[in-house]
Design an enzyme around this catalytic site. Structure first.
Site, short mmCIF file in Angstrom:
data_model
loop_
_atom_site.label_atom_id
_atom_site.label_comp_id
_atom_site.label_asym_id
_atom_site.label_seq_id
_atom_site.Cartn_x
_atom_site.Cartn_y
_atom_site.Cartn_z
N HIS A 1 0.83 -1.21 0.00
CA HIS A 1 0.00 0.00 0.00
C HIS A 1 0.86 1.26 0.00
O HIS A 1 0.55 2.23 0.69
CB HIS A 1 -0.97 0.00 1.19
N TYR B 1 6.95 -10.37 -4.73
CA TYR B 1 7.58 -9.23 -4.06
C TYR B 1 8.82 -9.72 -3.33
O TYR B 1 8.72 -10.53 -2.41
CB TYR B 1 6.60 -8.61 -3.06
N GLU C 1 -2.58 -6.77 -12.58
CA GLU C 1 -3.98 -6.83 -12.10
C GLU C 1 -4.95 -6.38 -13.18
O GLU C 1 -4.77 -5.32 -13.79
CB GLU C 1 -4.13 -5.92 -10.87
N1 GLY Z 1 -5.57 -1.32 -5.28
C1 GLY Z 1 -6.18 -2.10 -4.30
C2 GLY Z 1 -6.12 -3.52 -4.63
O1 GLY Z 1 -5.45 -3.91 -5.56
O2 GLY Z 1 -6.75 -4.32 -4.02
MN MN Z 2 -7.16 -5.08 -6.36
MN MN Z 3 -5.04 -2.69 -7.26
#
Ligand code: GLY
Ligand code: MN
Ligand code: MN
Length: 436
Positions: free
Chosen positions: A238, A383, A409
């Site tokens: 984060h 990571y 993602e």
């Molecule tokens: N950006 C928040 C998540 O990937 O869950």
């Molecule tokens: Mn996410």
């Molecule tokens: Mn995300």
């Protein structure tokens, strides 16, 4: 759109039966002192009403002969309206939101109990507003005290999420359209930002390019704090400082998505700052990409979240073992979760009005099967922080792998015969992001 909100309420009311469901609006969030964040309604509340105001309560009473949908709202206040804009009158709110009756919020204590006394169950989700939680309990206690005189009343309080969230998990056509738009704007934002990435720029410049597109394209804004994390900061899940200068030979992890009419996108790309991966970066990148590819390829009705989670873990674990980053029997590596120091988060999450949307991932002893209309992210990562601590018994990580953080993602819609990647317009193959 009013029809859509009405249909949602009708579907929920079928599940409420002879009960009554109470929904509380979200509180106003304070930025500092007397400055407030732009208001964001509670998603359950918004889903059922379309009303984007604080200090409101919505009540569904399916068994009532006249008032099945009731709203409590703030009063009109000319002095306040000068600062924050027009408020609707009770009549206007009734027409705008299709309520059967609208009361002022100040009259809640006096008015609400009459709608509860003939219900057999109160549906309510205990939230962060303890004072309101307390009021609901007090209504309940009072009704239970007078229960012997009436021989009926709400003998149980049940959680609203259990009946509402399965509905929210399956997106309607209107919702899918909004999610496609959120995805398209986010893809465009990433594309613009990628073009500006080069050594010497700052992470915050990348963030600025992205968020410029969000607003310029009519999105509400970021769906969550934008992450632009170069080098080893990509290993901080984060990271939001976005303060560092981009260095040659580092990767840049960009996790950013917008909210559009309260529906969210969530995309991560990890790209080489100078346009070319190092050997180690490329090996790990392709491993993450393969884990994502295999997970997405299994998304279809009759498969489950558990299944895609397991396949991603399997691909990553096998890959790390081949590289000598993990050693031992495959079964043991999985059972002992030895991959966890490298891949410590879930494969993804439901996404919708909330970025981490409502809905279950496991159905008691059974897996939660995908349904057409479900939308989820698929976001494997590796990571290897500078100070990574492998599980005991595993080898020390060689220096050449350290400081590499990768996540990929995408947002995926479950369709009747498979899936559609809503964010597919954003390149992720090595050759595409190397030459960008
Ligand atoms: N950006 C928040 C998540 O990937 O869950
Ligand atoms: Mn996410
Ligand atoms: Mn995300």
């Amino acid at each position: 759109m009013n029809d859509e909100f009405r249909q949602r309420r009708e579907r929920l009311m079928e599940r409420v039966g002879h009960g009554v469901a109470i929904f509380r609006s979200a509180p106003v969030a304070v930025m500092h002192n007397d400055v407030e964040y732009p208001y964001r309604q509670d998603s359950d509340f918004l889903y059922l009403t379309g009303l984007n105001e604080p200090e409101a309560v919505a009540v569904l009473t399916p068994y009532h002969d006249k008032h099945r949908f009731i709203l409590f709202i703030r009063p009109k206040n000319p002095d306040q309206e000068v600062w924050t804009g027009m408020r609707l009158s009770r009549e206007e709110a009734r027409d705008t939101f299709g309520a059967d009756e609208v009361y002022l919020i100040a009259d809640l204590d006096e008015t609400l109990p009459q709608y509860l006394e003939n219900a057999d169950t109160i549906y309510y989700r205990f939230g962060r507003d303890n004072s309101f939680n307390g009021r609901v309990i007090k209504f309940w206690q009072q009704l239970m005290t007078s229960y012997p005189r009436r021989g009926r009343g709400p003998i149980a309080i049940r959680d609203t999420g259990v009946i509402l969230h399965p509905l929210r998990m399956v997106k309607s056509e209107a919702e899918i359209n909004l999610m496609c738009k959120a995805a398209a704007i986010s893809v465009e934002a990433h594309k613009r930002a990628c073009k500006k990435v080069k050594p010497g720029r700052y992470e915050y410049e990348v963030q600025a390019e992205i968020e410029y597109v969000f607003r310029q394209q009519g999105a509400d804004g970021p769906a969550y704090p934008t992450i632009a994390a170069s080098g080893s900061r990509g290993c901080i899940l984060h990271y939001t400082d976005n303060s560092q200068r981009l260095q040659k030979n580092e990767l840049l992890l960009i996790d950013a998505g917008c909210s559009y009419h309260s529906y969210n996108a969530d995309i991560t790309r990890t790209i080489p700052v100078s346009g070319k991966f190092t050997i180690e970066q490329k090996i790990l990148y392709e491993l993450v990409l393969e884990a994502q590819r295999q997970a997405i390829s299994r998304i279809r009705p009759a498969n489950s979240y558990t299944e895609i989670s397991e396949i991603a873990v399997k691909v990553i674990t096998e890959g790390l073992a081949e590289l000598g980053l993990l050693t031992g029997e495959f079964e043991e590596l999985i059972k002992g979760e030895q991959y966890k120091p490298f891949f410590m988060h879930r494969i993804g999450h439901w996404i919708g009005m909330d970025v981490h949307d409502v809905g279950i991932y496991q159905n008691g002893d059974s897996p939660q099967m995908f349904l057409p209309g479900n939308v989820l992210t698929v976001e494997p990562g590796i990571y290897i922080g500078p100070n990574i601590q492998p599980v005991e018994g595993q080898p020390e990580v060689d220096q050449r792998w350290r400081g590499i953080g990768i996540r990929i993602e995408d947002v995926v819609l479950v369709t009747p015969d498979g899936n559609e990647v809503l964010t597919a317009g954003l390149p992720k193959a090595v050759r595409e992001i190397e030459r960008r």
